[in-house]
Design a protein around this motif. Structure first.
Motif, PDB file in Angstrom:
ATOM      1  N   ASP A 166      65.421  42.583  42.290  1.00 48.30           N
ATOM      2  CA  ASP A 166      64.067  43.144  42.347  1.00 48.30           C
ATOM      3  C   ASP A 166      63.249  42.665  41.139  1.00 48.30           C
ATOM      4  O   ASP A 166      62.468  43.433  40.578  1.00 48.30           O
ATOM      5  CB  ASP A 166      64.123  44.665  42.384  1.00 48.30           C
ATOM      6  N   MET A 167      63.431  41.419  40.769  1.00 47.36           N
ATOM      7  CA  MET A 167      62.794  40.867  39.579  1.00 47.36           C
ATOM      8  C   MET A 167      61.287  41.146  39.565  1.00 47.36           C
ATOM      9  O   MET A 167      60.600  40.977  40.568  1.00 47.36           O
ATOM     10  CB  MET A 167      63.037  39.356  39.520  1.00 47.36           C
ATOM     11  N   GLY A 168      60.817  41.580  38.431  1.00 45.18           N
ATOM     12  CA  GLY A 168      59.399  41.862  38.269  1.00 45.18           C
ATOM     13  C   GLY A 168      59.175  42.896  37.192  1.00 45.18           C
ATOM     14  O   GLY A 168      60.104  43.542  36.701  1.00 45.18           O
ATOM     15  N   LEU A 169      57.914  43.081  36.802  1.00 43.70           N
ATOM     16  CA  LEU A 169      57.568  44.022  35.748  1.00 43.70           C
ATOM     17  C   LEU A 169      57.508  45.446  36.285  1.00 43.70           C
ATOM     18  O   LEU A 169      57.404  45.671  37.492  1.00 43.70           O
ATOM     19  CB  LEU A 169      56.230  43.633  35.122  1.00 43.70           C
ATOM     20  N   GLY A 170      57.568  46.391  35.363  1.00 42.19           N
ATOM     21  CA  GLY A 170      57.348  47.782  35.728  1.00 42.19           C
ATOM     22  C   GLY A 170      58.576  48.541  36.173  1.00 42.19           C
ATOM     23  O   GLY A 170      58.465  49.700  36.588  1.00 42.19           O
ATOM     24  N   ILE A 171      59.754  47.927  36.130  1.00 46.72           N
ATOM     25  CA  ILE A 171      60.987  48.601  36.551  1.00 46.72           C
ATOM     26  C   ILE A 171      61.893  48.770  35.334  1.00 46.72           C
ATOM     27  O   ILE A 171      62.113  47.819  34.586  1.00 46.72           O
ATOM     28  CB  ILE A 171      61.723  47.789  37.643  1.00 46.72           C
ATOM     29  N   LEU A 188      66.390  51.140  37.821  1.00 46.49           N
ATOM     30  CA  LEU A 188      66.117  52.550  38.122  1.00 46.49           C
ATOM     31  C   LEU A 188      65.119  52.608  39.264  1.00 46.49           C
ATOM     32  O   LEU A 188      63.974  52.176  39.130  1.00 46.49           O
ATOM     33  CB  LEU A 188      65.561  53.249  36.882  1.00 46.49           C
ATOM     34  N   ARG A 189      65.572  53.121  40.394  1.00 46.66           N
ATOM     35  CA  ARG A 189      64.721  53.206  41.591  1.00 46.66           C
ATOM     36  C   ARG A 189      64.183  54.624  41.739  1.00 46.66           C
ATOM     37  O   ARG A 189      64.906  55.544  42.113  1.00 46.66           O
ATOM     38  CB  ARG A 189      65.538  52.817  42.827  1.00 46.66           C
ATOM     39  N   ASN A 193      65.500  58.808  44.532  1.00 44.05           N
ATOM     40  CA  ASN A 193      65.836  59.999  43.735  1.00 44.05           C
ATOM     41  C   ASN A 193      66.233  59.679  42.307  1.00 44.05           C
ATOM     42  O   ASN A 193      67.074  60.355  41.714  1.00 44.05           O
ATOM     43  CB  ASN A 193      66.955  60.791  44.423  1.00 44.05           C
ATOM     44  N   GLY A 194      65.660  58.628  41.739  1.00 38.15           N
ATOM     45  CA  GLY A 194      65.897  58.302  40.344  1.00 38.15           C
ATOM     46  C   GLY A 194      67.284  57.792  40.051  1.00 38.15           C
ATOM     47  O   GLY A 194      67.775  57.963  38.936  1.00 38.15           O
TER      48      GLY A 194
END
Length: 728
Positions: A166-171, A188-189, A193-194
């Motif tokens: 899930d490469m990318g910013l904000g995670i 962390l998704r 449910n975190g």
């Protein structure tokens, strides 16, 4: 974690920031469990940053200490993993004490995963069967740095790369070395449910993690990775698979041809610990070799390309996978060999010795299970082959290229005397001679340059000699000379070692004798410290880490060899067991050792322990600093006495007691002309003094010596003293 190996109580413990600049963790009874090394600094506050980094700052907001410098098992984004840092796994899923797996930069600047358990140490990632470059890495760099960035890419200076799916910013992400030895990148998704979700991992096949199932254990897929015991073995501790499997029989060497048989484990391998490997071998000859060898516990027979036989002295790193095109054959007492072929069970263990009816029923169950697994395996192999075909086609690699099966000790074997006579050109070029024999330079048929040692006065027979050298062959450390094989033929006893280019330490360290100034630059301070640290690491491995507890008994500059990069390699370890003690013309003492480097316990007839090596190392360490022999002895009052060392120690202790500022400069080799690291020199002298204490209980262990030297390893400053030298 500040205290992973010593948890504090839930009540009464506290974290305090003291006025002297120290942050401290204390237990309920007030005892200090952990503290920062910031005593006497101008620490003004502690602050937890949004990156997850806990820092201590001064009044100018300068960071004086940070938790990012002391990782446990996890790296956070922007947290650097560098030369002297490593991740160490936890012992279990809910047990946070230090485990057996590490992520660290090796001495060749390559980032690796290491299993360092109670019985073995073994590198398993990147693939140890391949070279650095075949693994897509490089060791042509002088830096050791790795980092996880905000995009979800973990990369290092050796070209290691893990990329989050899930490469990318904000995670939010973390890189964790889990208790099962796998390095995983988590994301962390918030949508789930975190929870933390695995977005990448290395290695991809969990059963390729070494040490996972302990001695004799086998990792297999059900489809999740699981540990099992093979026929004739039972799990030692169901709650801890690191303890592996224990045999249900007592191994014996008596008439093995009649007493032993084999149980086949298809698609199963045990990585490492090869007694020998034979190419173009028939199955029957391989079986016969193992059957007639007391040290052989099993053999693996492969038919990929050229039939190859691997004799196994120990069963570690076992794994079962349909993609492995070979079969392991376990040597068991005939009472346990109730079936011709067995596969790995689905359960956690397999108890053998059942009746024929029970064996038949179980065989039927395994036929169904094996058929199912085989069907899945065929699909897996086809997909695997298709992927590799596409990859090879893309990079224009030959389709017949195979990884090959190579272990740390795969090239260790028995040589004939004729082979070694040819390799050394009839023992023409002598490299050196000592009390245990002469060493000759040679070149093997595969172009390896080797050092061949001809041993004298060996009392062991064929079987005992084989048992000893097979033990030393399993000893593997960068600071120990590698043993490639041996010869035991009639009266000939020879050992084959790797050839080390720069010869022994004494030829470089004492080169200034006779006003020869060449050594001043040749043995500069950086090389001396490197040799001191590497030698300590090698001895610490022998004393604390290797399979067999080994006391060297003859540590001296002549037995410390230097490779092309001046990395020290200890030689002649283990010869204390092979050499005849007190034989005619022997230069060794009652057991073994060289005058001047022997601790006083030799003369007192005390039991010999590892502290005898500590004493010898202390003498060598002081000689490295001083640059001349401190081990020379003179005859005084009709008795032999080591005069130089005693005089040196007396002079040092007097200067230290009188707090003379110049005592360090006075102790360092004048040939360096003041070009040395003052802190390192002071540490080395103090360690040397403690190592040669006449009371062996007061001498440090080699582990403690390594830690003390590592603490000043990062100090790059070379101090120049012009107290005795004018600028040139």
């Amino acid at each position: 974690m500040a205290n992973r190996d010593r948890p504090v109580h839930s009540r009464g413990s506290r974290v305090s920031l003291h006025r002297d600049g120290t942050m401290e963790l204390t237990d309920f009874d007030g005892s200090t469990v952990w503290s920062t090394n910031t005593t006497g600094t101008m620490v003004n506050k502690a602050e937890l940053l949004d990156t997850g980094n806990l820092v201590l700052r001064d009044q100018d907001d300068k960071i004086l200490w940070q938790s990012f410098d002391f990782p446990t098992d996890t790296l956070l984004p922007s947290q650097l993993l560098t030369k002297n840092k490593k991740l160490i796994s936890s012992m279990g899923n809910t047990t946070y004490t230090s485990g057996y797996f590490s992520l660290l930069f090796d001495n060749d600047n390559v980032l690796r995963l290491l299993y360092d358990g109670p019985e073995i140490s073994s590198l398993y990632w990147p693939n140890p069967d391949k070279t650095v470059f075949q693994n897509g890495r490089t060791n042509y760099n002088s830096s050791r740095t790795a980092v996880l960035d905000e995009m979800g890419i973990f990369s290092s200076s050796d070209r290691t790369k893990l990329v989050a799916t899930d490469m990318g910013l904000g995670i939010k992400r973390r890189l964790t070395l889990d208790y099962d030895g796998n390095l995983r990148l988590y994301s962390l998704r918030e949508s789930s449910n975190g929870s933390w979700v695995i977005s990448s991992q290395a290695p991809q096949q969990q059963c390729k993690v070494h040490g996972l199932c302990g001695r004799n254990g086998i990792c297999h897929y059900t489809p999740e990775p699981k540990c099992s015991c093979p026929a004739g073995y039972n799990v030692s501790d169901p709650s801890n698979w690191n303890k592996g499997c224990k045999p249900l029989f007592n191994p014996t060497c008596c008439d093995q041809t009649q007493a032993s048989g084999f149980v086949a484990l298809p698609h199963t391998d045990f990585y490492g610990y090869d007694l020998d490997y034979i190419q173009s071998s028939t199955f029957e000859s391989c079986k016969s070799l193992c059957l007639n060898n007391c040290s052989c516990e099993a053999f693996v027979y492969r038919l990929t390309g050229e039939a190859t036989c691997y004799l196994k002295s120990d069963l570690f790193n076992g794994y079962h996978a349909p993609s492995f095109l070979g079969t392991a054959y376990l040597k068991l007492p005939r009472s346990f060999v109730t079936v011709e072929t067995m596969d790995i069970p689905k359960g956690s263990d397999l108890i053998c010795g059942f009746s024929k009816a029970e064996a038949k029923r179980r065989r039927t169950e395994w036929i169904y299970l094996y058929s199912f697994v085989s069907a899945i395996g065929v699909v897996e192999v086809l997909l695997f082959a298709l992927g590799w075909w596409c990859l090879f086609r893309r990079h224009r690699m030959p389709p017949s290229m195979e990884d090959g099966y190579r272990t740390i000790s795969s090239r260790f074997r028995k040589f004939t005397y004729a082979e070694l006579k040819k390799a050394t050109n009839t023992f023409k070029e002598e490299l050196g001679r000592g009390g245990s024999g002469a060493v000759y330079k040679g070149t093997l048929d595969d172009n390896r340059v080797v050092a061949v040692k001809k041993l004298g006065d060996i009392i062991q027979g064929e079987e005992e000699f084989w048992a000893e050298v097979s033990t030393f062959a399993r000893v593997n450390h960068i600071n120990l000379v590698r043993m490639w094989g041996f010869c035991s033929e009639k009266t000939h006893r020879l050992l084959i070692y790797q050839y080390v280019e720069n010869g022994s330490l004494d030829k470089h360290l004492f080169i200034n004798a006779g006003n020869n100034k060449r050594g001043a630059s040749f043995m500069n301070w950086a090389r001396r410290f490197k040799i001191a640290l590497g030698t300590a690491k090698g001895l610490a491995y022998l004393h604390h880490e290797c399979l067999e507890w080994v006391i060297h008994c003859d540590v001296k500059p002549e037995n410390i060899l230097l490779d092309s990069d001046f990395e020290p390699k200890i030689s002649d370890f283990g010869l204390a067991k092979l050499s005849q003690r007190g034989g005619p013309g022997s230069k060794f003492s009652r057991v073994r050792g060289t005058k001047g480097y022997m601790g006083p316990e030799w003369a007192l007839n005390l039991p010999i322990t590892a502290k005898i090596d500590v004493y010898s190392y202390g003498v060598v360490l002081l000689e490295i600093v001083k640059g001349n022999r401190l081990s020379d002895f003179v005859v005084m009052d009709g008795q032999e006495e080591v005069a130089k060392l005693k005089n040196f120690l007396a002079a040092v202790k007097t200067k230290i007691e009188h707090e003379e500022d110049s005592w360090v400069e006075d102790m360092v080799d004048p040939a360096l002309k003041g070009q040395f690291n003052w802190n390192q020199a002071m540490t080395m002298v103090k360690i040397g003094i403690s190592c040669v204490d006449e009371d062996r209980s007061k001498r440090p262990t080699m582990d403690a010596v390594v830690q003390a030297l590592l603490e000043c390893d990062d100090d790059p400053n070379i101090y120049t003293s012009n107290m005795f030298y004018d600028a040139e």
